[in-house]
Design a protein around this motif. Structure first.
Motif, PDB file in Angstrom:
ATOM      1  N   VAL A   1     -33.024 -48.111  -8.435  1.00 19.01           N
ATOM      2  CA  VAL A   1     -31.619 -47.959  -8.072  1.00 19.01           C
ATOM      3  C   VAL A   1     -31.545 -47.139  -6.784  1.00 19.01           C
ATOM      4  O   VAL A   1     -32.509 -46.492  -6.374  1.00 19.01           O
ATOM      5  CB  VAL A   1     -30.813 -47.267  -9.193  1.00 19.01           C
ATOM      6  CG1 VAL A   1     -30.991 -48.007 -10.516  1.00 19.01           C
ATOM      7  CG2 VAL A   1     -31.200 -45.794  -9.342  1.00 19.01           C
TER       8      VAL A   1
ATOM      9  N   VAL B   1     -26.746 -50.803  -8.083  1.00 15.58           N
ATOM     10  CA  VAL B   1     -27.647 -51.702  -8.787  1.00 15.58           C
ATOM     11  C   VAL B   1     -28.616 -52.334  -7.784  1.00 15.58           C
ATOM     12  O   VAL B   1     -28.214 -52.693  -6.671  1.00 15.58           O
ATOM     13  CB  VAL B   1     -26.837 -52.810  -9.496  1.00 15.58           C
ATOM     14  CG1 VAL B   1     -27.758 -53.767 -10.239  1.00 15.58           C
ATOM     15  CG2 VAL B   1     -25.823 -52.193 -10.457  1.00 15.58           C
TER      16      VAL B   1
ATOM     17  N   SER C   1     -23.761 -49.347 -14.261  1.00 14.47           N
ATOM     18  CA  SER C   1     -24.331 -48.442 -13.264  1.00 14.47           C
ATOM     19  C   SER C   1     -23.520 -47.153 -13.131  1.00 14.47           C
ATOM     20  O   SER C   1     -23.197 -46.714 -12.024  1.00 14.47           O
ATOM     21  CB  SER C   1     -24.430 -49.155 -11.913  1.00 14.47           C
ATOM     22  OG  SER C   1     -23.173 -49.677 -11.532  1.00 14.47           O
TER      23      SER C   1
END
Length: 360
Positions: free
Chosen positions: A42, A60, A246
């Motif tokens: 990430v 992401v 996320s």
């Protein structure tokens, strides 16, 4: 532009415009489709603290942005009205992104006084417009892009038009930030009228409104080997939770320094960690009420703890340095600690209780 003419013009636009939708032939300025390496990490891990909670968010792997707007131009519209704005992306604009998920929406709020914002995603299929995501905004900073993670990501489908935007309910001021233009007419400069029809601000108001609303939609692969299935959230090198989105909120933060790390989890691997350090002051952490009793206070040589069972005790000094960690024990020797203020932290499963004590 922020004057009485703008106010009157936008009121006329919002409530008395023609309800017939206009079709435009306008080239899309979307980002290039991205591919990601297997097990990519990430990026852009960020946090903000609100009371005794830490809110984390990150990008992401493979995330790209769709937008018709540029940078914020220190200008805004929508004075004193309930105003819904967006960006339009038709099926031909999204052909490379079918199956991707809309994971975040960014926009520029320009007003905080008596103003509520709600990020939204609409889908139009066979002429029917429907809201497919709607999420109130809790925390924002005016006059800059703010990014909000959708709790329920929206998967992009074939043969559908999508609108990414937000609703601004303002009691005054100019809540909707815009760029310097020129307008991507009918796509980057649109608002939703009371008849549920998207209208171009430029077409309705003229050349003085030749700009785009500042909005970005962030999308990411949602299936296949290149897409993570979710994310591991670690706190101080210990797995805290797994989340499919996320973003994550830690509702039981510790006093002192905390390291948060995020791992992207794939079907066949787990990525390297992306980490961030957070310094939490005692004054920002609410002490939960409990049946525990810590005495004497002030103390000289020993602390006694009564009132229930707990897993661990941690003691911090007044600047957040960890002085000692003790397993389940009801008596703690503090005779070697320097005189001063300390915070005793009792950990009972997922619950944390804190109390100040004075060492003589």
């Amino acid at each position: 532009m922020k004057n009485i003419t703008l106010i009157l013009t936008l009121i006329v636009i919002a409530f008395f415009c023609n309800a017939q939708e206009i079709e435009y032939l306008q080239l899309n300025n979307k980002s290039t489709n991205a591919t990601i390496a297997e097990c990519d990490s990430v990026s852009n891990l960020q946090y903000y603290q609100k009371g005794d909670k830490i809110n984390l968010s990150w990008n992401v792997p493979g995330q790209v942005s769709l937008s018709h707007s540029g940078e914020y131009d220190n200008n805004a519209i929508g004075a004193g009205i309930d105003f819904t704005v967006g960006h339009k992306f038709e099926p031909e604009d999204l052909v490379d992104y079918v199956g991707y998920s809309v994971v975040k929406i960014s926009f520029v709020p320009n007003e905080s006084f008596h103003c509520n914002y709600t990020v939204k995603v609409w889908k139009k299929t066979n002429g029917v417009l429907e809201v497919v995501a709607s999420q109130p905004v809790e925390h924002f900073i005016i006059e800059q892009y703010n990014t909000f993670t959708l709790l329920d990501p929206v998967v992009i489908e074939e043969n559908s038009t999508y609108y990414f935007g937000y609703r601004a309910q303002s009691g005054g001021g100019f809540p909707v930030g815009v760029d310097a233009g020129p307008a991507v007419v009918g796509k980057g400069d649109i608002y939703l009228n009371p008849n549920n029809v998207w209208i171009s601000i430029y077409e309705q108001a003229g050349a003085n409104f030749n700009f785009n609303v500042c909005i970005k939609a962030h999308i990411a692969p949602s299936s296949g080997d290149s897409a993570p299935t979710g994310f591991n959230v670690l706190r101080n090198d210990t797995l805290l939770d797994y989340t499919p989105i996320s973003a994550y909120t830690d509702e039981n933060i510790y006093f002192g320094q905390i390291e948060y790390c995020i791992e992207a989890v794939y079907s066949n691997c787990t990525s390297e960690r992306n980490c961030i350090l957070v310094d939490v002051e005692y004054s920002s952490v609410d002490t939960q009420k409990s049946d525990f009793s810590i005495y004497p206070n002030p103390a000289n040589n020993y602390l006694n703890i009564s009132g229930g069972n707990f897993d661990m005790v941690k003691i911090y000094n007044s600047i957040g340095k960890l002085m000692g960690v003790y397993d389940n024990t009801n008596t703690i020797d503090i005779s070697k600690y320097p005189s001063g203020l300390y915070i005793v932290e009792l950990i009972d499963g997922s619950k944390i209780f804190r109390e100040k004590i004075i060492k003589k």
